[in-house]
Design a protein around this motif. Structure first.
Motif, PDB file in Angstrom:
ATOM      1  N   UNK A 317       0.918  -1.276  -0.075  1.00  0.00           N
ATOM      2  CA  UNK A 317      -0.061  -0.256   0.336  1.00  0.00           C
ATOM      3  C   UNK A 317       1.069   0.865  -0.645  1.00  0.00           C
ATOM      4  N   UNK A 318       1.793   1.612   0.407  1.00  0.00           N
ATOM      5  CA  UNK A 318       2.801   2.602   0.302  1.00  0.00           C
ATOM      6  C   UNK A 318       4.328   2.892   0.031  1.00  0.00           C
ATOM      7  N   UNK A 319       4.329   2.291  -1.256  1.00  0.00           N
ATOM      8  CA  UNK A 319       5.656   2.156  -2.138  1.00  0.00           C
ATOM      9  C   UNK A 319       5.326   3.911  -2.676  1.00  0.00           C
ATOM     10  N   UNK A 320       6.079   4.531  -3.652  1.00  0.00           N
ATOM     11  CA  UNK A 320       6.494   5.103  -4.698  1.00  0.00           C
ATOM     12  C   UNK A 320       5.297   5.345  -5.662  1.00  0.00           C
ATOM     13  N   UNK A 321       5.021   3.852  -5.936  1.00  0.00           N
ATOM     14  CA  UNK A 321       4.723   3.767  -6.909  1.00  0.00           C
ATOM     15  C   UNK A 321       3.052   3.953  -6.927  1.00  0.00           C
ATOM     16  N   UNK A 322       2.874   3.607  -5.277  1.00  0.00           N
ATOM     17  CA  UNK A 322       1.314   4.009  -4.985  1.00  0.00           C
ATOM     18  C   UNK A 322       1.346   5.222  -5.534  1.00  0.00           C
ATOM     19  N   UNK A 323       1.804   5.969  -4.933  1.00  0.00           N
ATOM     20  CA  UNK A 323       1.392   7.465  -4.388  1.00  0.00           C
ATOM     21  C   UNK A 323       1.287   8.392  -5.789  1.00  0.00           C
ATOM     22  N   UNK A 324       2.762   7.931  -7.168  1.00  0.00           N
ATOM     23  CA  UNK A 324       2.516   8.347  -8.153  1.00  0.00           C
ATOM     24  C   UNK A 324       1.703   8.159  -9.154  1.00  0.00           C
ATOM     25  N   UNK A 325       0.765   6.903  -8.666  1.00  0.00           N
ATOM     26  CA  UNK A 325      -0.750   6.278  -9.712  1.00  0.00           C
ATOM     27  C   UNK A 325      -1.499   7.802  -9.538  1.00  0.00           C
ATOM     28  N   UNK A 326      -2.041   8.359  -7.647  1.00  0.00           N
ATOM     29  CA  UNK A 326      -2.068   9.062  -7.128  1.00  0.00           C
ATOM     30  C   UNK A 326      -2.342  10.408  -8.401  1.00  0.00           C
ATOM     31  N   UNK A 327      -0.801  10.700  -7.564  1.00  0.00           N
ATOM     32  CA  UNK A 327      -0.195  11.846  -8.588  1.00  0.00           C
ATOM     33  C   UNK A 327      -1.216  12.363 -10.103  1.00  0.00           C
ATOM     34  N   UNK A 328      -0.401  11.165 -10.811  1.00  0.00           N
ATOM     35  CA  UNK A 328      -1.646  11.184 -11.923  1.00  0.00           C
ATOM     36  C   UNK A 328      -2.446  11.718 -12.376  1.00  0.00           C
ATOM     37  N   UNK A 329      -2.980  11.353 -11.352  1.00  0.00           N
ATOM     38  CA  UNK A 329      -4.740  11.820 -11.496  1.00  0.00           C
ATOM     39  C   UNK A 329      -5.304  12.894 -11.914  1.00  0.00           C
ATOM     40  N   UNK A 330      -4.266  13.887 -11.203  1.00  0.00           N
ATOM     41  CA  UNK A 330      -4.553  15.489 -10.590  1.00  0.00           C
ATOM     42  C   UNK A 330      -4.239  16.719 -12.615  1.00  0.00           C
ATOM     43  N   UNK A 331      -3.734  15.687 -12.689  1.00  0.00           N
ATOM     44  CA  UNK A 331      -2.983  16.475 -14.159  1.00  0.00           C
ATOM     45  C   UNK A 331      -3.966  16.126 -14.999  1.00  0.00           C
ATOM     46  N   UNK A 332      -5.191  15.306 -15.110  1.00  0.00           N
ATOM     47  CA  UNK A 332      -6.234  15.211 -15.170  1.00  0.00           C
ATOM     48  C   UNK A 332      -6.995  15.856 -15.351  1.00  0.00           C
ATOM     49  N   UNK A 333      -7.037  16.671 -13.910  1.00  0.00           N
ATOM     50  CA  UNK A 333      -8.388  18.178 -13.545  1.00  0.00           C
ATOM     51  C   UNK A 333      -8.063  19.222 -14.895  1.00  0.00           C
ATOM     52  N   UNK A 334      -8.648  19.785 -14.154  1.00  0.00           N
ATOM     53  CA  UNK A 334      -9.023  20.936 -15.242  1.00  0.00           C
ATOM     54  C   UNK A 334      -8.133  22.138 -14.478  1.00  0.00           C
ATOM     55  N   UNK A 335      -6.814  22.322 -15.564  1.00  0.00           N
ATOM     56  CA  UNK A 335      -6.397  23.785 -15.254  1.00  0.00           C
ATOM     57  C   UNK A 335      -6.712  24.982 -14.404  1.00  0.00           C
ATOM     58  N   UNK A 336      -5.838  25.402 -13.130  1.00  0.00           N
ATOM     59  CA  UNK A 336      -6.377  27.044 -12.823  1.00  0.00           C
ATOM     60  C   UNK A 336      -5.045  27.980 -13.768  1.00  0.00           C
ATOM     61  N   UNK A 337      -5.379  29.446 -13.964  1.00  0.00           N
ATOM     62  CA  UNK A 337      -4.434  29.971 -14.628  1.00  0.00           C
ATOM     63  C   UNK A 337      -3.323  30.491 -13.142  1.00  0.00           C
ATOM     64  N   UNK A 338      -2.390  30.467 -13.552  1.00  0.00           N
ATOM     65  CA  UNK A 338      -1.483  31.244 -12.407  1.00  0.00           C
ATOM     66  C   UNK A 338      -1.440  32.428 -12.096  1.00  0.00           C
TER      67      UNK A 338
END
Length: 339
Positions: A317-338
């Motif tokens: 449950x707790x390797x970096x592979x597990x965490x990166x899978x969650x981070x990938x999901x953030x790339x699919x969310x709508x972008x906000x302007x800087x």
């Protein structure tokens, strides 16, 4: 996907994150934004930035500008399709503007109060992942694109302890007052405890590096690499995980269990991650800690079962592979302007 990882050099964790991204099929480029260029570069950094700052004769703003310019230049050269920023609070607007239109996520391994960020700044650079459950709740209430993401274990860095397991109780990490009190209490009561790190070391070079004259009375060793730290924890009778003023769980939480150590942790709220009594041992006072050390380190009670269960849970449950899978999901969310 071409991914740019922008990270501090902190204990080389960027290599673990990069490997996890690569394992998921990404083409990864890494920029370590606080890399000062080897021994000579670190010495120059001390003279130009750290020493004047400690003497009250300067600030770290110039350093931030230099890191920002380098990071923005790397973005332009790398032409990534997505960006993962780890912490990044010293990077200024020029860097964030260079990410305009790019899928990205920023992962924080500190509480907001320990960074240079504000909620307003994070709103402009989101999405955010944070190891702090409290910060995540605050971010979500403020309307940020946030997710709670604990830290992790680098399962590709396999410990290789030599010799028989010792009877010592180890601690690897920085010296804070609450940690010093705990280790001193154990040492004074006959527990064979040893601390690793420049803040504990009696070596003259480490005293110079940490701007101090004295050293704690407890047995101590110098800084060790992350690989050696894994070996130390795995070969110890038990290893301490002492948090203090933190609500997120440290990297050590997952590393100690991942290497199959008996982890003595000062957080009774660890249950969503590990089962107290079966996978880790928790305490809430120095006397409870002393009793655990006597039971495990001096008598060996329950150790083998805890070691096996802790490692099994971590790898599941707790390797970096597990965490990166969650981070990938953030790339699919709508972008906000800087901002």
């Amino acid at each position: 996907m071409r991914v740019l990882l922008v990270s501090p050099g902190f204990h080389g964790y960027h290599s673990a994150i990069s490997a996890a991204l690569s394992a998921r099929g990404h083409d990864v480029a890494t920029h370590v934004y606080d890399d000062h260029g080897g021994l000579m570069g670190r010495a120059a950094f001390q003279v130009r930035h750290q020493l004047p700052h400690k003497l009250g004769a300067g600030s770290l703003r110039r350093l931030g500008r230099e890191e920002t310019e380098r990071a923005a230049s790397v973005v332009e050269d790398a032409r990534p399709e997505a960006v993962l920023v780890v912490k990044g609070d010293t990077l200024g607007p020029q860097f964030w503007e260079s990410l305009a239109g790019l899928p990205r996520v920023t992962w924080l391994y500190d509480e907001l109060r320990r960074t240079r960020y504000s909620v307003d700044v994070l709103t402009g650079i989101g999405p955010i992942a944070t190891y702090s459950a409290r910060d995540h709740e605050a971010f979500a209430s403020a309307g940020l694109d946030s997710r709670h993401l604990p830290l992790a274990y680098d399962h590709r860095l396999v410990p290789s302890p030599t010799g028989a397991r010792t009877h010592r109780v180890s601690f690897v990490g920085a010296r804070y007052p609450v940690r010093a009190r705990a280790l001193t209490h154990l040492h004074d009561h006959g527990v064979p405890v040893v601390a690793y790190g420049r803040d504990w070391s009696k070596h003259p070079v480490d005293r110079l590096r940490t701007w101090r004259i004295g050293a704690p009375s407890i047995p101590a060793e110098r800084d060790v690499s992350r690989a050696t730290a894994y070996d130390v924890m795995a070969s110890s009778a038990a290893t301490l995980n002492l948090h203090g003023d933190q609500d997120g769980f440290t990297m050590r939480t997952f590393e100690a269990s991942g290497v199959g150590a008996v982890q003595l942790v000062d957080r009774t709220d660890i249950e969503p991650l590990y089962e107290p009594g079966a996978e880790v041992l928790t305490f809430s006072s120095q006397d409870e800690l002393l009793e655990l050390c006597r039971r495990v380190a001096l008598e060996g009670s329950d150790a083998d079962g805890i070691r096996v269960a802790a490692r099994r849970r971590t790898l599941a449950e707790h390797t970096f592979d597990h965490r990166v899978a969650v981070l990938e999901g953030a790339w699919d969310t709508p972008r906000q302007s800087t901002s």
